[in-house]
Design an enzyme around this catalytic site. Structure first.
Site, PDB file in Angstrom:
ATOM      1  N   ASN A   1       1.853  14.070 106.678  1.00  0.00           N
ATOM      2  CA  ASN A   1       3.173  13.909 106.064  1.00  0.00           C
ATOM      3  C   ASN A   1       3.108  13.016 104.835  1.00  0.00           C
ATOM      4  OD1 ASN A   1       4.893  15.357 107.998  1.00  0.00           O
ATOM      5  ND2 ASN A   1       4.322  13.741 109.436  1.00  0.00           N
TER       6      ASN A   1
ATOM      7  N   ASP B   1      -4.283   3.756 103.026  1.00  0.00           N
ATOM      8  CA  ASP B   1      -3.380   3.347 104.094  1.00  0.00           C
ATOM      9  C   ASP B   1      -3.958   2.195 104.904  1.00  0.00           C
ATOM     10  OD1 ASP B   1      -5.408   5.044 104.964  1.00  0.00           O
ATOM     11  OD2 ASP B   1      -4.162   6.094 106.425  1.00  0.00           O
TER      12      ASP B   1
ATOM     13  N   ASP C   1      -3.685   2.324 113.995  1.00  0.00           N
ATOM     14  CA  ASP C   1      -2.736   3.178 113.275  1.00  0.00           C
ATOM     15  C   ASP C   1      -2.848   4.605 113.804  1.00  0.00           C
ATOM     16  OD1 ASP C   1      -1.075   4.495 111.517  1.00  0.00           O
ATOM     17  OD2 ASP C   1      -2.004   3.693 109.702  1.00  0.00           O
TER      18      ASP C   1
END
Length: 262
Positions: free
Chosen positions: A11, A111, A131
């Site tokens: 996403n 990230d 994560d």
């Protein structure tokens, strides 16, 4: 306000962030490198209007991506529709400003670097950040804020997809807490699959964190982020805190530390 864009493998998350780091709104759309800047603009303009805002309310854009092919169209969105040059996390003038203490620091995913920045800003001491994304990552940030390395494991949805796609008679199931409380002996095919995937994943996480803590040799706070963190938190005491917006907070911090102001 700052528009923070985190483009992941599954996403793309857009978040409108106020100067005090409050997330005013967030939206997500499936990652598709072919989606044009014009398509993004139509989509986000409608969502801004639902929040009582407009394109003019976005005064800066910062982008983090682990999908290089998506960058061109996000760049087009920022320049053509918001009239700003987008800042790219990890590249001048928004370098990480942390010590990436691994042999090939340039290979660290954006990230994961952002998670390290946000985690060290909010918590003291040694940290382990888990994560839950397309992959599940375990990252070690030491007490100085340096990124020291970590682990990459298949995400739970990837694991389930591999099982279903390669076993002709197994049905597709949703990831959820096992129906039979804490029993690990399933009575139906669906229950057995869910137990294997869910409890197998919990055992994997607990085992890896135990080994990481032993190797670190000091107490380490465990933080979890990503959509499935809350689901697993119901069945394990592994996490010291759930931090849903860790990556977006990292983008806001990086923007601030680069001397910018939305």
């Amino acid at each position: 306000m700052l528009l923070a864009i985190d483009a992941g493998n599954t996403n793309v998350v857009f978040a409108l962030i106020a100067p005090d780091r409050t997330i005013r709104a967030r939206w997500r759309i499936a990652t598709d490198p072919r989606r044009t800047g014009d398509e993004y603009a139509v989509w986000i303009n409608q969502l801004l209007q639902l929040e009582g805002l407009g394109m003019k309310d976005v005064t800066a854009v910062i982008v983090s991506t682990v999908v290089p092919r998506a960058m061109h169209n996000l760049d087009t969105l920022a320049r053509k529709y918001f009239g700003v040059e987008p800042l790219i996390a990890g590249k001048p003038p928004v370098e990480w400003h942390i010590n990436v203490d691994v042999p090939m620091p340039q290979t660290l995913g954006a990230d994961r670097a952002l998670n390290a920045i946000a985690a060290h800003d909010a918590y003291e001491g040694d940290l382990i950040v888990i994560d839950f994304g397309t992959a599940t990552t375990f990252d070690y940030i030491d007490y100085t804020g340096a990124y020291k390395g970590g682990i990459i494991a298949p995400g739970i949805n990837l694991s389930l997809d591999a099982l279903v796609n390669n076993a002709a008679k197994l049905p597709r199931i949703a990831i959820e807490s096992p129906h039979n409380n804490d029993s690990v002996i399933g009575r139906t095919t669906e229950d057995q699959m869910l137990i294997g995937v869910f409890w197998g994943y919990v055992a994997m996480m607990e085992g890896l964190v135990m080994r990481m803590r032993k190797e670190i040799g000091r107490p380490a706070t465990v933080l979890a982020t990503g959509g499935l963190a809350i689901l697993f938190d119901q069945k394990t005491d592994l996490f010291d805190a759930i931090v849903p917006d860790l990556t977006l907070t990292g983008l806001a911090l990086l923007y601030e530390r680069s001397g910018k102001s939305a």
